[in-house]
Design a protein around this motif. Structure first.
Motif, PDB file in Angstrom:
ATOM      1  N   GLY A  71      40.068   6.177  43.700  1.00 65.41           N
ATOM      2  CA  GLY A  71      38.694   5.807  44.008  1.00 65.41           C
ATOM      3  C   GLY A  71      38.475   4.309  44.116  1.00 65.41           C
ATOM      4  O   GLY A  71      39.265   3.504  43.621  1.00 65.41           O
ATOM      5  N   GLU A  72      37.371   3.934  44.732  1.00 69.02           N
ATOM      6  CA  GLU A  72      37.038   2.521  44.917  1.00 69.02           C
ATOM      7  C   GLU A  72      36.764   1.806  43.598  1.00 69.02           C
ATOM      8  O   GLU A  72      36.973   0.599  43.484  1.00 69.02           O
ATOM      9  CB  GLU A  72      35.822   2.393  45.840  1.00 69.02           C
ATOM     10  N   PRO A  84      30.385   1.886  33.921  1.00 69.61           N
ATOM     11  CA  PRO A  84      29.480   2.646  34.784  1.00 69.61           C
ATOM     12  C   PRO A  84      30.017   2.823  36.202  1.00 69.61           C
ATOM     13  O   PRO A  84      30.819   2.016  36.690  1.00 69.61           O
ATOM     14  CB  PRO A  84      28.200   1.801  34.782  1.00 69.61           C
ATOM     15  N   ALA A  85      29.538   3.872  36.859  1.00 67.82           N
ATOM     16  CA  ALA A  85      29.990   4.194  38.211  1.00 67.82           C
ATOM     17  C   ALA A  85      29.362   3.288  39.260  1.00 67.82           C
ATOM     18  O   ALA A  85      29.685   3.404  40.445  1.00 67.82           O
ATOM     19  CB  ALA A  85      29.675   5.650  38.531  1.00 67.82           C
ATOM     20  N   ALA A  86      28.485   2.419  38.851  1.00 64.44           N
ATOM     21  CA  ALA A  86      27.869   1.467  39.782  1.00 64.44           C
ATOM     22  C   ALA A  86      27.783   0.106  39.107  1.00 64.44           C
ATOM     23  O   ALA A  86      27.707   0.002  37.888  1.00 64.44           O
ATOM     24  CB  ALA A  86      26.473   1.943  40.191  1.00 64.44           C
ATOM     25  N   PHE A 115      38.078   3.396  30.914  1.00 61.95           N
ATOM     26  CA  PHE A 115      37.876   4.488  31.867  1.00 61.95           C
ATOM     27  C   PHE A 115      36.581   4.258  32.625  1.00 61.95           C
ATOM     28  O   PHE A 115      35.750   3.434  32.244  1.00 61.95           O
ATOM     29  CB  PHE A 115      37.803   5.840  31.137  1.00 61.95           C
ATOM     30  N   GLY A 116      36.412   5.022  33.689  1.00 60.69           N
ATOM     31  CA  GLY A 116      35.191   4.937  34.469  1.00 60.69           C
ATOM     32  C   GLY A 116      34.286   6.120  34.196  1.00 60.69           C
ATOM     33  O   GLY A 116      34.754   7.222  33.888  1.00 60.69           O
ATOM     34  N   ALA A 122      29.639  12.414  42.722  1.00 57.73           N
ATOM     35  CA  ALA A 122      29.658  12.056  44.139  1.00 57.73           C
ATOM     36  C   ALA A 122      30.760  11.053  44.448  1.00 57.73           C
ATOM     37  O   ALA A 122      30.797  10.473  45.527  1.00 57.73           O
ATOM     38  CB  ALA A 122      28.303  11.489  44.561  1.00 57.73           C
ATOM     39  N   GLY A 123      31.641  10.835  43.496  1.00 57.14           N
ATOM     40  CA  GLY A 123      32.696   9.846  43.657  1.00 57.14           C
ATOM     41  C   GLY A 123      33.768  10.266  44.639  1.00 57.14           C
ATOM     42  O   GLY A 123      33.815  11.411  45.096  1.00 57.14           O
ATOM     43  N   ASP A 124      34.658   9.312  44.930  1.00 58.77           N
ATOM     44  CA  ASP A 124      35.667   9.550  45.954  1.00 58.77           C
ATOM     45  C   ASP A 124      37.052   9.829  45.375  1.00 58.77           C
ATOM     46  O   ASP A 124      38.040   9.806  46.099  1.00 58.77           O
ATOM     47  CB  ASP A 124      35.752   8.343  46.907  1.00 58.77           C
ATOM     48  N   ALA A 125      37.142  10.113  44.076  1.00 54.23           N
ATOM     49  CA  ALA A 125      38.437  10.421  43.462  1.00 54.23           C
ATOM     50  C   ALA A 125      38.349  11.762  42.734  1.00 54.23           C
ATOM     51  O   ALA A 125      37.373  12.010  42.012  1.00 54.23           O
ATOM     52  CB  ALA A 125      38.839   9.317  42.484  1.00 54.23           C
TER      53      ALA A 125
END
Length: 271
Positions: free
Chosen positions: A11-12, A137-139, A106-107, A112-115
């Motif tokens: 993921g990004e 956080p994811a953002a 960790f994230g 809705a993530g890409d991984a």
């Protein structure tokens, strides 16, 4: 804090975690272990438990990114990669790997993530690794954490573990605020508890902390913590995970899961 493990996937957000892990390694004089772990989109090999071509390709890209980030920061880097991407294998082996570091980065799980990361991966690591877990956080971007720390304190075993595990951050922080929720714990034993003082304990470590007392009947614990963090411009929340002490009428772990869903700053969890 001499060994930091950072979880990588395709993921990004991997780049954000890598940047934070290398910054922490530089700050604390630590080495970094990059762990690649994610589910295989197409399942592991049928004949043998092995990664599929797409998973191997993603791992190779993550390895190159980790080596480049560590080289740029001038920190030692080690590479770990799971054998394959079967879901139970990913969770179980990641938990084991986290036990061999002082801090695991960790994230936040993002549906809705890409991984393709197991939804409960972070929860399982927090619950079963026995190590502090820093969840990003994811953002947002987080070049550094722990300069303005907020500690959620309720006197529980989990909170005590988190406080002790976070001491390297707190000792170097510019500002530390303790959000004290202990009133709910002590209501049943009023008058029988010695005059304990979390600020005095922190002071013995050279940490000057402001203490905010929260009424025992305070509702909406998750929102209250996050709102206080926003008011203080906190860049790190420290809290014990999966306990219900000090949270009236709460189910065990409910506040932990709420924070994991709604976090607005990096959170250091300990169980």
């Amino acid at each position: 804090m001499r060994h930091i493990l950072v979880h990588l996937d395709s993921g990004e957000r991997t780049a954000v975690r890598l940047a934070l892990a290398t910054e922490l390694a530089t700050r604390f004089g630590a080495r970094v272990t990059a762990l690649f772990a994610q589910s295989d989109r197409y399942g592991p090999g049928i004949v043998a438990r092995r990664a599929g071509p797409a998973l191997e390709e993603a791992a190779a890209a993550a390895k190159a990114a980790a080596e480049a980030a560590c080289a740029a920061a001038g920190v030692a880097c080690e590479w770990w990669q799971l054998l394959h991407g079967e879901r139970n294998h990913v969770v179980a082996e990641t938990v084991i790997c986290a036990r061999y570091a002082d801090l695991a980065v960790f994230g936040q799980y993002d549906p809705a993530g890409d991984a393709p990361v197991p939804e409960d991966l972070v929860e399982q690591v927090i619950l079963n690794s026995g190590r502090p877990v820093l969840v990003v956080p994811a953002a947002g971007s987080y070049a550094t954490v722990g300069r303005r720390a907020l500690v959620a304190w309720n006197g529980s075993r989990e909170a005590a573990r988190a406080l002790g595990d976070s001491m390297p951050f707190l000792a170097g922080a510019d500002a530390v605020t303790v959000l004290s929720l202990r009133g709910a714990v002590e209501s049943s034993v009023a008058g029988r508890v010695p005059p304990v003082d979390i600020a005095a304990h922190l002071a013995s470590h050279g940490v000057t902390a402001e203490v905010d007392l929260v009424p025992p009947n305070e509702a909406g614990v998750t929102n209250m913590i996050l709102n206080r963090g926003a008011d203080l411009a906190s860049d790190l929340l420290v809290m014990g995970a999966y306990g219900n002490y000090g949270f009236p009428f709460g189910l065990r772990g409910s506040n932990t899961r709420n924070i994991l869903r709604e976090m607005t700053m990096p959170v250091l969890f300990a169980h």
